[in-house]
Design an enzyme around this catalytic site. Structure first.
Site, short mmCIF file in Angstrom:
data_model
loop_
_atom_site.label_atom_id
_atom_site.label_comp_id
_atom_site.label_asym_id
_atom_site.label_seq_id
_atom_site.Cartn_x
_atom_site.Cartn_y
_atom_site.Cartn_z
N CYS A 113 -5.32 -18.98 15.47
CA CYS A 113 -5.88 -18.87 16.60
C CYS A 113 -7.31 -19.57 16.68
CB CYS A 113 -6.44 -17.19 16.77
SG CYS A 113 -4.88 -16.39 16.87
N LYS A 161 -23.85 2.62 36.67
CA LYS A 161 -22.30 2.54 37.01
C LYS A 161 -21.79 1.13 36.68
CE LYS A 161 -23.73 4.73 41.38
NZ LYS A 161 -24.16 4.30 42.87
N ILE A 191 17.70 -4.55 8.52
CA ILE A 191 16.71 -5.73 8.99
C ILE A 191 15.81 -5.35 10.09
CG2 ILE A 191 16.90 -8.23 9.85
CD1 ILE A 191 19.80 -8.63 8.66
N GLY A 227 6.46 -9.73 15.55
CA GLY A 227 5.80 -10.87 16.15
C GLY A 227 6.32 -11.59 17.21
N ASP A 228 5.92 -12.86 17.25
CA ASP A 228 6.48 -13.73 18.39
C ASP A 228 7.93 -13.93 18.64
OD1 ASP A 228 3.95 -14.10 18.69
OD2 ASP A 228 3.75 -16.41 18.21
N THR A 266 16.55 -4.42 14.04
CA THR A 266 17.32 -5.36 14.83
C THR A 266 18.79 -4.72 15.01
OG1 THR A 266 18.16 -6.28 12.71
CG2 THR A 266 16.35 -7.19 13.68
N TYR A 282 -24.53 3.33 28.03
CA TYR A 282 -25.40 2.45 29.22
C TYR A 282 -26.91 2.48 28.58
CZ TYR A 282 -28.77 1.75 32.93
OH TYR A 282 -29.82 1.51 33.47
N ARG A 307 0.80 -1.29 -0.06
CA ARG A 307 -0.12 0.00 0.01
C ARG A 307 0.84 1.13 -0.18
NH1 ARG A 307 -2.63 -3.05 4.47
NH2 ARG A 307 -4.21 -4.15 3.27
N ALA A 353 12.29 -6.79 12.56
CA ALA A 353 11.47 -7.91 13.18
C ALA A 353 10.31 -7.70 13.82
CB ALA A 353 12.63 -8.66 13.76
P1 FAD Z 1 3.51 -16.85 13.21
O1 FAD Z 1 2.04 -16.38 13.07
O2 FAD Z 1 3.83 -18.18 14.00
O3 FAD Z 1 4.19 -17.01 11.69
C1 FAD Z 1 5.42 -17.21 11.57
C2 FAD Z 1 5.42 -17.94 10.02
O4 FAD Z 1 6.91 -18.07 9.85
C3 FAD Z 1 5.00 -19.68 10.29
O5 FAD Z 1 4.01 -19.85 9.41
C4 FAD Z 1 6.40 -20.23 10.01
O6 FAD Z 1 6.17 -21.48 9.32
C5 FAD Z 1 7.09 -19.21 9.25
N1 FAD Z 1 8.80 -19.44 9.25
C6 FAD Z 1 9.31 -19.95 10.47
N2 FAD Z 1 10.73 -19.74 10.21
C7 FAD Z 1 10.62 -19.61 8.90
C8 FAD Z 1 11.66 -19.78 7.91
N3 FAD Z 1 12.92 -20.00 8.42
N4 FAD Z 1 11.67 -19.55 6.70
C9 FAD Z 1 10.32 -19.37 6.26
N5 FAD Z 1 9.44 -19.46 6.99
C10 FAD Z 1 9.51 -19.45 8.36
N6 FAD Z 1 -2.99 -15.16 19.92
C11 FAD Z 1 -3.84 -14.30 20.25
O7 FAD Z 1 -3.44 -13.14 20.32
N7 FAD Z 1 -5.03 -15.10 20.64
C12 FAD Z 1 -5.42 -16.05 20.45
O8 FAD Z 1 -6.52 -16.54 20.55
C13 FAD Z 1 -4.59 -17.06 19.97
N8 FAD Z 1 -4.61 -18.18 19.64
C14 FAD Z 1 -3.61 -19.11 19.35
C15 FAD Z 1 -4.22 -20.55 19.09
C16 FAD Z 1 -3.02 -21.26 18.43
C17 FAD Z 1 -3.39 -22.64 18.00
C18 FAD Z 1 -1.75 -20.84 18.24
C19 FAD Z 1 -0.82 -21.96 17.61
C20 FAD Z 1 -1.47 -19.66 18.37
C21 FAD Z 1 -2.34 -18.63 19.04
N9 FAD Z 1 -2.05 -17.30 19.14
C22 FAD Z 1 -3.14 -16.37 19.71
C23 FAD Z 1 -0.92 -16.75 19.17
C24 FAD Z 1 -0.74 -16.23 17.63
O9 FAD Z 1 -1.28 -16.86 16.76
C25 FAD Z 1 0.59 -15.75 17.49
O10 FAD Z 1 0.91 -14.74 18.35
C26 FAD Z 1 0.86 -15.05 16.09
O11 FAD Z 1 0.25 -15.85 15.03
C27 FAD Z 1 2.19 -14.74 15.88
O12 FAD Z 1 2.40 -14.04 14.43
P2 FAD Z 1 3.93 -14.24 14.03
O13 FAD Z 1 3.61 -13.72 12.47
O14 FAD Z 1 5.13 -13.69 14.83
O15 FAD Z 1 4.12 -15.97 14.02
#
Ligand code: FAD
Length: 820
Positions: free
Chosen positions: A43, A437, A280, A284-285, A275, A429, A22, A282
């Protein structure tokens, strides 16, 4: 033309990719995803297994093709990035299908590879029935087993979000589930007493729960089963095991990249999500975020932050408008069966560990106006700073409205708001949605009251651990509520009588005031202060929180089944894995003793361990149900009353208690008559018995109810014409009663009263007050009240409503049972 490469094609990665498009229509954007799917709803996976989501395609929000079409993105699934070369600004990629390796160069790189579930090195964990849940193929495997009908019992290892969601969803498929958790509570990110409500919910749903226990090894069992040996020595056999014990960041491929990682292997980023390498980024998780309270780095693996970070990182990679990411406060919510469990910001235990000054308060408000049908109670805990009055965090459980409150408080935390701001939050409300309240306002008021010195509050934990000989436990609920259970040693002085009975409160002990949820106790605290009693605490969250937090948290000890492991009997202890049947019974509209009779009738049809969930609109059933269960050897799982509807869940006990061999020396009196002389006689006996230290129950039925009526006329009680006329014809209170004999148009009554006065016999009204103040259990028969159109408000204070079961239970402990 800018060249952006992205590792990871789900939450963080795809948010960044689409945002970059975008911002820059001409850029080359390539996403590498090692799995076969992109932008899928991880999720939603537990709900797909549980069949709440029935169509698998609904989980696949987008495909590589749709991304190409809509956003002109090149999404390479099945391509794993195996190395990053920052010096060369390139990546090494492996095509998973062909095994071919190739390099791609970038101008800017985003790393969003997420995490993977931790697979502990437990012996035997290569058993094919042991799974983790993270991806679509994971859910396919688990769902296939369930669909084939192979799974009758399941073991979930780890009681975090995903573990509990899976427990619910497996249970929804008719599977008996046991959860094992290493910590002393489920959902370690919340405080113990809030987790205790989760434990209760699991137990109510007959999910086995072992706390402070873990799996030491897995073994092959008969019929493809897994036998899990726990540290405690117990064993659990299951057709399916789900390991859900945590997540670790996917940073293995960065080992030689020079990109800095944190202590637990997450990528270290600055506030621009950059990073240690300037090209670079970063998200997410996989990253470490800043905790706004401590400014320390932490990891919060949640979808919301991942998506938002992806967008911010994209902006910063593009460079036209820089944005900062200001940390994650950990706002989350989970559905655990019927219960919503929400949290945001700092918990009490986090503050304690980080030495952040804090105070907390627990309230149990309705999610919306109590008079509107269907209002449900929630539990809301607010953590706040005693110095700055700032809101630090909140947690809540409940059956509706939890999400809304968490979101508002999360916003307040992010906005640096104080408890005073919460008290004034202006919310939308109308009765079906909130109260004038709102619970958030109420939490703000409660916190203000503490900070402003209007009340001193303490926690269930303090009371639980304290030396009880130094405390005076003051239960200020009504006698009816008190009768449903209280803290050992607690003295019942209902709020109504507190001023008159203030002298009963010892000066040499710390008074712990409590009611069911803390609100009545707050009023009592104000009275104590006014009378100069300052060594007191209001029990935060009231008896309800205390009771839940101090109850046994995991599944009680009993053998639930026997499984064979290649010929060897394995005794399963302490967990009931069978889904105990709960029969719903609607006794609304039935008058006492109708609900009790219905309960008995239904109970005869079920087996021990199964339960009846009965609702009744007869308020007296609140105490009747518990009394009946106690005296018949059944078990009260839960009793609540909301908007006049009593809901009791009673489990059928194994055996009825043996009849009481010898009655106690309590006294029970049924006051049927409304005659002055008979009422006087009843109260003389009652007060005499009280004076002898006996427990007295007076059960007022039919004409006897007139003895208890207040003298003043009361309007606005919603009576129909017949009820109003009946009320008008009957004597309104003790002063209007006639003698049974020689009444002589009221002259006889006046003469008796005169004689009593001359002889220093207290008047009937004084005797009634003395009996109530002396602790007599004055019960008005619910059925008679209804028949005669008398409302509880019309009776003197201190009367409770009850039914025949309350009376009969009392009479079983009595050696003297009079019918007057
Ligand atoms: P991900 O969504 O994990 O995506 C990372 C992707 O990178 C993956 O598909 C992986 O295959 C790919 N990858 C990894 N290494 C490499 C590599 N070297 N080369 C290429 N690709 C690669 N969070 C909430 O807030 N609420 C919820 O209700 C909730 N429920 C969940 C239920 C389940 C079953 C799970 C598994 C997670 C849940 N989460 C929930 C957590 C949420 O899904 C994650 O926090 C979120 O998806 C993180 O996003 P991300 O992009 O960091 O990683």
């Amino acid at each position: 033309m800018a060249r952006y490469l992205i590792v990871g094609g789900v939450a963080g990665g795809m948010s960044a990719a689409t945002r970059l498009r975008r911002l820059d229509e001409s850029a080359k954007i390539i996403v590498f995803e090692r799995g076969g799917y992109v932008s899928y709803a991880n999720c939603g996976l537990p709900y797909y297994i549980g069949d709440a989501i029935t169509e698998r395609d609904r989980l696949l929000v987008q495909t590589p093709e749709s991304f190409k079409k809509l956003f002109n993105l090149e999404v390479r699934t099945g391509n794993e990035v195996i190395a990053v070369y920052p010096d060369k600004k390139s990546l090494r990629v492996k095509d998973m299908e062909s095994g071919r390796e190739y390099d791609e160069s970038y101008d800017k790189l985003l790393l969003s590879p997420g995490g993977s579930p931790v697979k502990p090195q437990i012996p035997g964990s290569d058993h094919p029935a042991i799974h983790t849940l993270w991806t679509i193929p994971d859910s396919d495997r688990i769902r296939a087993m369930v669909d084939e009908g192979k799974v009758k019992t399941a073991l979930v290892v780890g009681a975090g979000f995903i573990g509990l969601e899976m427990a619910e969803n497996l249970h929804a498929r008719g599977i008996s589930v046991v959860v094992v958790e290493m910590a002393k509570q489920a959902m370690n990110v919340i405080d113990f007493e809030i987790a205790a409500m989760v434990h209760r919910e699991l137990k109510m749903k007959k999910v086995g729960l072992y706390l402070e226990d873990g799996v030491s090894k897995f073994e092959k069992g008969a019929n493809d089963r897994v036998v899990a040996h726990l540290n405690s020595g117990k064993t659990v056999a299951a057709d399916l095991v789900l390991l859900s014990i945590g997540v670790r960041p996917n940073t293995g491929f960065l080992t030689d990249s020079g990109i800095e990682l944190g202590a637990r292997g997450h990528i270290d980023v600055d506030e621009y999500l950059k990073t240690s390498n300037e090209h670079i980024y970063a998200a997410g998780d996989v990253i470490e975020v800043v905790n706004p309270f401590t400014k320390k780095k932490t990891a919060v693996p949640l979808a919301g932050p991942a998506n938002k970070q992806g967008r911010i990182a994209a902006d910063n990679m593009n460079g036209k408008k820089l944005r900062t990411y200001n940390g994650t406060i950990g706002t989350g919510i989970a559905k655990v069966f019927d219960l919503a469990v929400g949290m945001t910001g700092a918990t009490e235990k986090f503050c304690a560990a980080e030495k952040i000054p804090y105070h907390s308060v627990i309230i149990h408000p309705n999610d919306y106006a109590g008079y509107y049908p269907g209002a449900m109670k929630m539990c809301l805990k607010l953590v706040f700073s005693p110095d700055t009055r700032r809101v630090l965090g909140a947690q809540a459980t409940g059956y509706s409205g939890v999400d809304k409150r968490m979101d508002v408080i999360a916003t307040a935390i992010k906005g640096n708001m104080t408890v005073d701001d919460l008290a004034e939050i202006e919310h939308a409300y109308a009765p079906p949605y909130s109260s004038a309240k709102d619970p958030i306002n109420m939490a703000g008021f409660a916190a203000q009251n503490i900070l402003d010195g209007l009340v001193k509050s303490t926690s269930w934990e303090y009371v639980h651990k304290a030396d009880k000989s130094l405390l005076f436990l003051l239960d200020v609920r009504t006698p009816a509520e008190y009768a449903t259970g209280t803290m050992p040693g607690a003295v019942n002085i209902p709020l109504d009588n507190l001023r008159e009975r203030i002298g009963e409160i010892p000066k040499n002990k710390t008074v712990i005031i409590f009611c069911r949820v803390g609100l009545i106790a707050y009023n009592a605290a104000r009275i104590l202060e006014a009378y100069g009693i300052t060594d007191y605490f209001n029990l935060s969250g009231g008896y309800e929180t205390y009771q839940i937090a101090t109850a046994m948290q995991d599944t009680d000890g009993e053998t639930y089944s026997k499984q064979t492991n290649e010929g060897v009997d394995i005794v399963m202890t302490e967990v009931k894995v069978e889904n105990s049947k709960i029969v719903d019974v609607n006794a609304c509209g039935l008058q006492c003793p109708g609900p009790v009779m219905r309960l008995k009738q239904e109970m005869d049809n079920i087996a021990a361990g199964e339960a009846i969930s009965i609702t009744a609109s007869d308020a007296g059933f609140y105490s009747d149900a518990a009394s009946w269960a106690r005296s018949t050897g059944n078990i009260v799982r839960d009793i609540s009353i909301a908007k006049g509807i009593v809901k009791a869940v009673i489990e059928k006990g194994g055996t009825a208690p043996s009849p009481i061999a010898t009655a106690g020396n309590d006294k029970t009196i049924v006051v049927f008559s409304g005659d002055l002389d008979k009422a006087i006689a009843s109260f003389i006996i009652a007060n005499g018995a009280l004076a002898m230290g006996r427990k007295v129950t007076m059960f007022f039925t039919f004409w006897g109810l007139n003895v208890l009526r207040k003298p003043e006329k009361m309007n606005g009680l919603g009576k129909n014409f017949i009820e109003a006329a009946f009320g008008w014809m009957m004597p309104r209170g003790s002063k209007k009663l006639s003698l049974s004999k020689m009444n002589m148009g009221g002259l006889g009554g006046m003469m008796i009263r005169g004689i009593m006065k001359n002889k220093n016999v207290p008047a009937l009204e004084e005797m009634i007050t003395a009996a109530i103040n002396g602790g007599a259990n004055i019960v008005a028969c619910q059925m008679s009240l209804d028949l005669m159109g008398i409302r509880l408000e019309e009776l003197v204070d201190g009367v409770q409503i009850g039914g025949v079961a309350s009376y009969l239970e009392a009479s079983e402990h009595s050696d003297n049972n009079l019918f007057i």
